[in-house]
Design an enzyme around this catalytic site. Structure first.
Site, PDB file in Angstrom:
ATOM      1  N   LYS A 177      45.046  27.286  43.295  1.00 24.97           N
ATOM      2  CA  LYS A 177      46.126  28.144  42.316  1.00 24.97           C
ATOM      3  C   LYS A 177      45.492  29.201  42.107  1.00 24.97           C
ATOM      4  CE  LYS A 177      47.510  28.748  38.419  1.00 24.97           C
ATOM      5  NZ  LYS A 177      47.811  30.207  38.664  1.00 24.97           N
ATOM      6  N   GLY A 230      38.465  31.034  34.082  1.00 26.77           N
ATOM      7  CA  GLY A 230      39.205  31.967  33.431  1.00 26.77           C
ATOM      8  C   GLY A 230      39.013  32.281  32.177  1.00 26.77           C
ATOM      9  N   SER A 231      39.982  32.626  31.409  1.00 27.20           N
ATOM     10  CA  SER A 231      39.899  32.953  29.857  1.00 27.20           C
ATOM     11  C   SER A 231      39.345  31.646  29.077  1.00 27.20           C
ATOM     12  CB  SER A 231      40.893  33.661  29.362  1.00 27.20           C
ATOM     13  OG  SER A 231      41.916  32.788  29.165  1.00 27.20           O
ATOM     14  N   GLU A 252      34.585  26.993  33.410  1.00 26.12           N
ATOM     15  CA  GLU A 252      33.973  28.348  33.449  1.00 26.12           C
ATOM     16  C   GLU A 252      34.586  29.374  32.690  1.00 26.12           C
ATOM     17  OE1 GLU A 252      32.193  31.135  33.415  1.00 26.12           O
ATOM     18  OE2 GLU A 252      32.553  31.500  35.744  1.00 26.12           O
ATOM     19  N   GLY A 254      34.946  32.436  29.392  1.00 29.74           N
ATOM     20  CA  GLY A 254      34.564  34.029  29.021  1.00 29.74           C
ATOM     21  C   GLY A 254      33.314  33.683  28.369  1.00 29.74           C
ATOM     22  N   CYS A 286      32.877  37.680  33.682  1.00 29.93           N
ATOM     23  CA  CYS A 286      32.594  36.915  32.524  1.00 29.93           C
ATOM     24  C   CYS A 286      31.042  37.091  31.794  1.00 29.93           C
ATOM     25  CB  CYS A 286      33.258  35.560  32.780  1.00 29.93           C
ATOM     26  SG  CYS A 286      31.959  34.825  34.179  1.00 29.93           S
ATOM     27  N   GLU A 380      35.253  39.296  23.577  1.00 27.46           N
ATOM     28  CA  GLU A 380      34.903  39.777  24.941  1.00 27.46           C
ATOM     29  C   GLU A 380      36.045  40.913  25.305  1.00 27.46           C
ATOM     30  OE1 GLU A 380      34.308  37.546  29.285  1.00 27.46           O
ATOM     31  OE2 GLU A 380      36.252  36.713  27.860  1.00 27.46           O
ATOM     32  N   PHE A 382      36.380  42.799  28.463  1.00 26.74           N
ATOM     33  CA  PHE A 382      36.607  42.803  29.796  1.00 26.74           C
ATOM     34  C   PHE A 382      37.227  44.313  30.127  1.00 26.74           C
ATOM     35  CE2 PHE A 382      37.941  39.908  33.188  1.00 26.74           C
ATOM     36  CZ  PHE A 382      36.935  38.914  33.170  1.00 26.74           C
TER      37      PHE A 382
END
Length: 485
Positions: A177, A230-231, A252, A254, A286, A380, A382
């Site tokens: 996805k 992702g976050s 896995e 931030g 990340c 974070e 980003f």
């Protein structure tokens, strides 16, 4: 325009080994132009459940395919990427908003990952165990079954394939996805490569979708494991759902990674490392160098060099201009970055460069005087923001670097390698770099963090065999024994 974008086999489609018409469609917006680049299918929760069921049926036959045949398929898929390198690189640049070399990097790395998977398919998967002379006892790694892969928008080709390829190589089927903002890079380009190579239908399914699709993937009874990138906020939900359903999960997440620069560092090299670690792909990584910790004796000099670099780095459309930075992924992310910068200045930080934007193009930014308690220190970002924090002693640098819930990457720059290693050994991180910045990955290394950066499961390299299989203990005797009752 590229032939692939003109042909758009994914237009209005999902993928299960063939292109299937979706009940929902959505435009994919090019961040640099804010115009549609293509259109793809969007999966509902029911679509995801169907894909998981189909994958489970296909996995049984795939697991029985001889290792040498599996290996050959991966090598052929890698060849497809080599043959279409320029076109695929440009698609990635346009869809993700990255510069063209970033797209090229993704294609090269994914080709490497596929070739590593070809080797993984041929590796031994068990041990013969000590036991009685009339019995054989061994432990073997066998596929989990169906693996769910949820990937983000920033480096979608790498961050999906690094789970998809080893999971397939070890006999699993995969339901992927990708983020609906980057469905081509996150899923469909790999589908083209696997289709070209001749992978069996059903073992790789691509279902771009929103949160409901991700939740369905975590809930589906056919899915034995979910690999999520992702976050941290989304990762907590994935972990909670997988835990409740007794599924294996690799998270896995931030990071707020610190780059520590000691007073004996070469300033030119240090500034180059800071710029790369904070501005690469607009800081949307990340493991970006989210805190730049600089010894106070060299801070003014480094800040001046960083402000000069930031003011000269060109920002623009990476598909049509020679630029160093492209756009941020969307308006929501841009406004979040800008609010963090504005809050830092209001709290006493100094804006040395940048801090402004046009459309989704945010200028490389330098903030000095950043302190704990400011959002620029704690969160974070980003985005392309270098946050400069000063320290007096090694102990203070360690305390500042570890003042976070995250634990992804850390780095120390100094010609005194022993001192740098001593500092690095006290950083609670999954990725540590001495005399380099924090943005590093080589495909064959274990990748993952601890704390709010992940569950320490890790992906890639020596992790893969453990991650995508489970142990089975087997004993064999020539005849059943006679027991006392």
């Amino acid at each position: 325009m590229s032939n692939l974008l003109e042909q758009a086999p994914w237009k209005g489609k999902l993928y299960n080994g063939q292109w299937q018409t979706a009940s929902q469609v959505r435009d994919v917006i090019e961040p640099a132009t804010l115009e549609p680049i293509t259109q793809t299918g969007i999966a509902s929760a029911d679509d995801v459940l169907t894909a998981c069921h189909q994958a489970q049926q296909a996995q049984k036959e795939w697991a029985a395919v001889p290792p040498r045949e599996k290996s050959t398929l991966f090598l052929k898929a890698a060849d497809y990427l080599d043959q279409n390198f320029d076109e695929l690189s440009m698609i990635i640049a346009r869809e993700t908003g990255g510069i063209v070399p970033k797209g090229q990097h993704e294609v090269r790395e994914v080709a490497t990952i596929l070739r590593l998977a070809a080797g993984l398919a041929m590796q031994p998967t068990g041990y013969t165990l000590a036991t009685d002379i009339n019995k054989q006892s061994y432990a073997q790694r066998i596929p989990l079954g169906v693996i769910g892969v949820i990937s983000p928008f920033n480096f979608p080709f790498i961050l999906s394939t690094r789970s998809v390829a080893p999971a397939l190589a070890l006999g699993n089927a995969v339901v992927s996805k990708p983020d609906p903002q980057t469905p081509m890079t996150g899923g469909y380009l790999l589908a083209l490569a696997l289709e070209y190579a001749g992978f069996p239908k059903g073992i790789y399914q691509v279902v771009p979708g929103d949160a409901d699709a991700g939740a369905a993937l975590c809930e589906a009874p056919e899915v034995a494991m979910v690999a999520f990138t992702g976050s941290t906020a989304a990762g907590r939900k994935v972990g909670e759902t997988c835990g409740r359903n007794l599924k294996k999960v690799a998270l896995e997440l931030g990071g707020k990674s610190s780059l520590i620069i000691l007073e004996d560092a070469d300033l030119e090299l240090a500034a180059s490392n800071v710029a790369w670690g904070t501005y690469m792909h607009q800081g949307q990584i990340c493991m970006a160098s989210g805190r730049v910790l600089v010894h106070e004796s060299i801070a003014d000099q480094l800040i001046a060099k960083m402000a000069e670099k930031a003011s000269h780095l060109p920002v623009g459309n990476p598909a049509t201009e020679q630029v160093a930075l492209g756009p941020l992924i969307n308006e929501r992310q841009l406004q979040r970055v800008h609010s963090i910068v504005e809050d830092a200045v209001k709290a006493g930080a100094k804006l040395e460069a940048g801090g402004s934007y046009e459309k989704l193009f945010y200028k490389p930014t330098v903030l000095s005087g950043v302190k704990p308690g400011m959002r620029a220190f704690d969160e974070e970002i980003f985005g392309p923001v270098a946050t400069i924090v000063t320290f007096k002693t090694d102990e203070e640098a360690i305390a500042l670097a570890t003042q976070t819930e995250y634990g992804l990457a850390g780095a120390v720059i100094s010609p005194d390698v022993a001192r740098a290693k001593k500092i690095g050994s006290q950083l609670h991180v999954g990725l540590l770099h001495i005399n380099d910045q924090t943005v590093n990955d080589e495909c064959n290394n274990p990748f993952g963090g601890c704390g709010a950066s992940g569950n320490g499961q890790g992906v890639c390299g020596p992790n893969d065999l453990d991650t995508y299989t489970h142990w089975q203990w087997v004993t064999e005797k020539s005849a059943p024994p006679k027991y006392p009752f």
